[in-house]
Design a protein around this motif. Structure first.
Motif, mmCIF file in Angstrom:
data_model
loop_
_atom_site.group_PDB
_atom_site.id
_atom_site.type_symbol
_atom_site.label_atom_id
_atom_site.label_comp_id
_atom_site.label_asym_id
_atom_site.label_seq_id
_atom_site.Cartn_x
_atom_site.Cartn_y
_atom_site.Cartn_z
ATOM 1 N N VAL A 65 5.248 101.867 104.557
ATOM 2 C CA VAL A 65 4.452 101.620 105.765
ATOM 3 C C VAL A 65 4.160 100.138 105.921
ATOM 4 O O VAL A 65 4.277 99.569 107.006
ATOM 5 C CB VAL A 65 3.149 102.446 105.743
ATOM 6 C CG1 VAL A 65 2.321 102.160 106.980
ATOM 7 C CG2 VAL A 65 3.471 103.933 105.657
ATOM 8 N N MET A 66 3.780 99.475 104.831
ATOM 9 C CA MET A 66 3.475 98.044 104.939
ATOM 10 C C MET A 66 4.712 97.255 105.355
ATOM 11 O O MET A 66 4.624 96.299 106.140
ATOM 12 C CB MET A 66 2.879 97.529 103.631
ATOM 13 C CG MET A 66 3.813 97.537 102.445
ATOM 14 S SD MET A 66 3.046 96.928 100.905
ATOM 15 C CE MET A 66 2.015 98.323 100.431
ATOM 16 N N CYS A 67 5.887 97.654 104.855
ATOM 17 C CA CYS A 67 7.110 96.942 105.217
ATOM 18 C C CYS A 67 7.585 97.307 106.613
ATOM 19 O O CYS A 67 8.353 96.549 107.223
ATOM 20 C CB CYS A 67 8.202 97.229 104.195
ATOM 21 S SG CYS A 67 7.929 96.439 102.588
ATOM 22 N N LEU A 68 7.155 98.439 107.136
ATOM 23 C CA LEU A 68 7.470 98.798 108.523
ATOM 24 C C LEU A 68 6.791 97.834 109.482
ATOM 25 O O LEU A 68 7.410 97.324 110.423
ATOM 26 C CB LEU A 68 7.013 100.235 108.801
ATOM 27 C CG LEU A 68 7.068 100.704 110.260
ATOM 28 C CD1 LEU A 68 8.508 100.824 110.727
ATOM 29 C CD2 LEU A 68 6.331 102.039 110.418
ATOM 30 N N SER B 2 5.090 94.905 108.633
ATOM 31 C CA SER B 2 5.270 93.498 108.232
ATOM 32 C C SER B 2 4.127 92.610 108.704
ATOM 33 O O SER B 2 4.351 91.513 109.226
ATOM 34 C CB SER B 2 6.611 92.959 108.756
ATOM 35 O OG SER B 2 7.685 93.682 108.216
ATOM 36 N N GLN B 3 2.900 93.077 108.510
ATOM 37 C CA GLN B 3 1.720 92.335 108.907
ATOM 38 C C GLN B 3 0.803 92.172 107.695
ATOM 39 O O GLN B 3 0.725 93.069 106.850
ATOM 40 C CB GLN B 3 0.964 93.055 110.026
ATOM 41 C CG GLN B 3 1.743 93.195 111.323
ATOM 42 C CD GLN B 3 2.020 91.850 111.978
ATOM 43 O OE1 GLN B 3 1.172 90.954 111.950
ATOM 44 N NE2 GLN B 3 3.192 91.697 112.556
ATOM 45 N N PRO B 4 0.095 91.029 107.589
ATOM 46 C CA PRO B 4 -0.812 90.856 106.453
ATOM 47 C C PRO B 4 -1.827 91.995 106.383
ATOM 48 O O PRO B 4 -2.410 92.382 107.401
ATOM 49 C CB PRO B 4 -1.500 89.516 106.752
ATOM 50 C CG PRO B 4 -0.546 88.776 107.635
ATOM 51 C CD PRO B 4 0.107 89.833 108.473
ATOM 52 N N ALA B 5 -2.024 92.508 105.175
ATOM 53 C CA ALA B 5 -2.937 93.640 105.013
ATOM 54 C C ALA B 5 -3.378 93.756 103.571
ATOM 55 O O ALA B 5 -2.669 93.324 102.652
ATOM 56 C CB ALA B 5 -2.258 94.944 105.456
ATOM 57 N N VAL B 6 -4.543 94.344 103.382
ATOM 58 C CA VAL B 6 -4.954 94.793 102.053
ATOM 59 C C VAL B 6 -4.481 96.231 101.919
ATOM 60 O O VAL B 6 -4.838 97.101 102.718
ATOM 61 C CB VAL B 6 -6.477 94.709 101.870
ATOM 62 C CG1 VAL B 6 -6.885 95.322 100.522
ATOM 63 C CG2 VAL B 6 -6.951 93.266 101.948
ATOM 64 N N ALA B 7 -3.640 96.477 100.935
ATOM 65 C CA ALA B 7 -3.083 97.810 100.693
ATOM 66 C C ALA B 7 -3.864 98.470 99.568
ATOM 67 O O ALA B 7 -4.115 97.851 98.528
ATOM 68 C CB ALA B 7 -1.615 97.714 100.332
ATOM 69 N N GLU B 8 -4.228 99.721 99.785
ATOM 70 C CA GLU B 8 -4.982 100.469 98.775
ATOM 71 C C GLU B 8 -4.402 101.868 98.657
ATOM 72 O O GLU B 8 -3.365 102.178 99.239
ATOM 73 C CB GLU B 8 -6.467 100.489 99.149
ATOM 74 C CG GLU B 8 -7.097 99.091 99.133
ATOM 75 C CD GLU B 8 -8.544 99.100 99.567
ATOM 76 O OE1 GLU B 8 -9.417 98.983 98.691
ATOM 77 O OE2 GLU B 8 -8.783 99.206 100.788
ATOM 78 N N GLY B 9 -5.102 102.728 97.902
ATOM 79 C CA GLY B 9 -4.546 104.043 97.611
ATOM 80 C C GLY B 9 -3.335 103.862 96.718
ATOM 81 O O GLY B 9 -3.414 103.250 95.648
ATOM 82 N N LYS C 232 -2.603 103.007 102.329
ATOM 83 C CA LYS C 232 -3.824 102.731 103.091
ATOM 84 C C LYS C 232 -3.885 101.227 103.374
ATOM 85 O O LYS C 232 -4.073 100.424 102.450
ATOM 86 C CB LYS C 232 -5.065 103.177 102.315
ATOM 87 C CG LYS C 232 -5.102 104.670 102.040
ATOM 88 C CD LYS C 232 -6.321 105.031 101.210
ATOM 89 C CE LYS C 232 -6.337 106.525 100.885
ATOM 90 N NZ LYS C 232 -7.498 106.883 100.018
ATOM 91 N N LEU C 233 -3.727 100.858 104.634
ATOM 92 C CA LEU C 233 -3.614 99.450 104.998
ATOM 93 C C LEU C 233 -4.787 99.021 105.863
ATOM 94 O O LEU C 233 -5.110 99.672 106.852
ATOM 95 C CB LEU C 233 -2.309 99.204 105.764
ATOM 96 C CG LEU C 233 -1.013 99.563 105.038
ATOM 97 C CD1 LEU C 233 0.180 99.322 105.947
ATOM 98 C CD2 LEU C 233 -0.885 98.777 103.741
ATOM 99 N N THR C 234 -5.408 97.917 105.483
ATOM 100 C CA THR C 234 -6.451 97.295 106.287
ATOM 101 C C THR C 234 -5.921 95.944 106.759
ATOM 102 O O THR C 234 -5.784 95.020 105.952
ATOM 103 C CB THR C 234 -7.740 97.091 105.482
ATOM 104 O OG1 THR C 234 -8.189 98.351 104.961
ATOM 105 C CG2 THR C 234 -8.833 96.482 106.356
ATOM 106 N N PRO C 235 -5.576 95.814 108.048
ATOM 107 C CA PRO C 235 -5.063 94.528 108.538
ATOM 108 C C PRO C 235 -6.059 93.406 108.291
ATOM 109 O O PRO C 235 -7.271 93.617 108.305
ATOM 110 C CB PRO C 235 -4.855 94.786 110.037
ATOM 111 C CG PRO C 235 -4.727 96.269 110.163
ATOM 112 C CD PRO C 235 -5.623 96.845 109.100
ATOM 113 N N ILE C 236 -5.531 92.217 108.054
ATOM 114 C CA ILE C 236 -6.382 91.072 107.757
ATOM 115 C C ILE C 236 -5.791 89.838 108.424
ATOM 116 O O ILE C 236 -4.563 89.680 108.493
ATOM 117 C CB ILE C 236 -6.497 90.884 106.227
ATOM 118 C CG1 ILE C 236 -7.521 89.798 105.874
ATOM 119 C CG2 ILE C 236 -5.157 90.606 105.584
ATOM 120 C CD1 ILE C 236 -7.858 89.757 104.385
ATOM 121 N N ASP C 237 -6.659 88.999 108.943
ATOM 122 C CA ASP C 237 -6.215 87.750 109.561
ATOM 123 C C ASP C 237 -6.107 86.667 108.489
ATOM 124 O O ASP C 237 -7.092 86.359 107.811
ATOM 125 C CB ASP C 237 -7.192 87.307 110.650
ATOM 126 C CG ASP C 237 -7.141 88.195 111.871
ATOM 127 O OD1 ASP C 237 -6.041 88.680 112.191
ATOM 128 O OD2 ASP C 237 -8.194 88.411 112.497
#
Length: 287
Positions: free
Chosen positions: A139-142, A144-151, A155-160
């Motif tokens: 999902v994160m590679c789909l 391709s946006q900065p994020a904190v990945a968890e789980g 589980k992705l939380t976008p971040i600036d």
């Protein structure tokens, strides 16, 4: 009409890994960013669907159903109820088994192109579900946006974050993700998944380096035990005047150095090509 997309390299700025659960899976927390370089994926109209692979790291890659690109194709076909009439060309620019998400990024790129070509009304959640079924970082590679990945990475939380100059360097030794995790488990020492909330409000490279100094990559030590040259790469990176921060990405063996300017990154990349003539290195921007 041919459709194409860059499958951007993923970089784990930090990676905290917990003890395996009852299923043997590892909860994690990671700050992921993406480079402006990567593999290239192209769809061209055809009678059926055939995968071709070219590029500097194409040798030995399967073109069959076990390739993540073809796994993505089959999942898309099953979901959309269609059979593809496009050939796929994958230009493999990123090293294999290198900790920068190449295969997952390739799968994400082809899913994005398939939606564009066959199912433009498909929702993001459905596309993410297909990507997530392919791998933990699907999902994160789909996106391709900065994020904190968890789980487990889903589980992705976008971040600036600001875009920062960087250099990626790989001595061209492979690090099997499964083997690195096995080495991590064999250590028998597991940390908590703390730290990752301190990245809000990052506005420049100095803020980022300060925040990263309180984090780690828990897979770095077991990867170094498997491939000791990684330790030498990190030592060499840290010794360069252009390097503000250096670390290994993912399960290795790719390492990264953050720099203050594009000119610094270019100078560092040129020097690393001399230091590691048989390795792979690229200047890029991460963001």
């Amino acid at each position: 009409m041919t459709l194409s997309k860059t499958a951007r390299a993923k970089v784990n700025l930090y990676l905290h890994v917990a003890a395996p659960d009852a299923r043997g899976y590892h909860p994690l927390q990671s700050l992921v960013v993406f480079a402006d370089i990567g593999d290239e994926v192209a769809l061209s109209p055809a009678q059926g669907c055939q995968l071709s692979i070219k590029g500097p790291f194409s040798q030995g890659l399967s073109r069959g159903e076990d390739n993540l690109v073809m796994k993505a194709v089959r999942r898309f076909e099953a979901f959309a109820g269609t059979r593809l009439s496009h050939d796929i060309l994958l230009t493999k620019n990123l090293p294999i088994a290198s900790g920068i998400g190449g295969g997952s990024a390739d799968a994400g790129a082809v899913l994005t192109l398939l939606r564009q070509a066959y199912a433009p009304d498909m929702g993001d959640d459905d596309l993410a579900s297909l990507a997530g079924a392919i791998g933990a970082d699907g999902v994160m590679c789909l996106w391709s946006q900065p994020a904190v990945a968890e789980g487990y990475g889903e589980k992705l939380t976008p971040i600036d974050l600001p875009s920062v100059p960087a250099v990626l360097i790989n001595p061209l030794v492979e690090c099997s993700t499964a083997a690195v995790y096995a080495g991590f488990d064999a250590q028998g020492k597991f940390n908590d998944l703390e730290a990752g909330r301190g990245f809000s409000g990052i506005v420049n490279i100095d803020d980022m380096v300060t925040a990263l100094s309180h984090t780690r990559n828990d897979l770095q030590a077991p990867a170094i035990r498997m491939q000791p040259v990684i330790a030498q790469v990190l030592t060499d990176l840290e010794a360069q005047q252009e390097t503000l921060f250096a670390r290994m990405s993912g399960s290795g063996a790719t390492c990264f150095a953050l720099c203050r300017t594009d000119e610094d990154a270019e100078a560092l990349s040129v020097r690393l090509r001399v230091m590691y003539p048989s390795g792979w290195g690229r200047r890029c921007r991460l963001g």
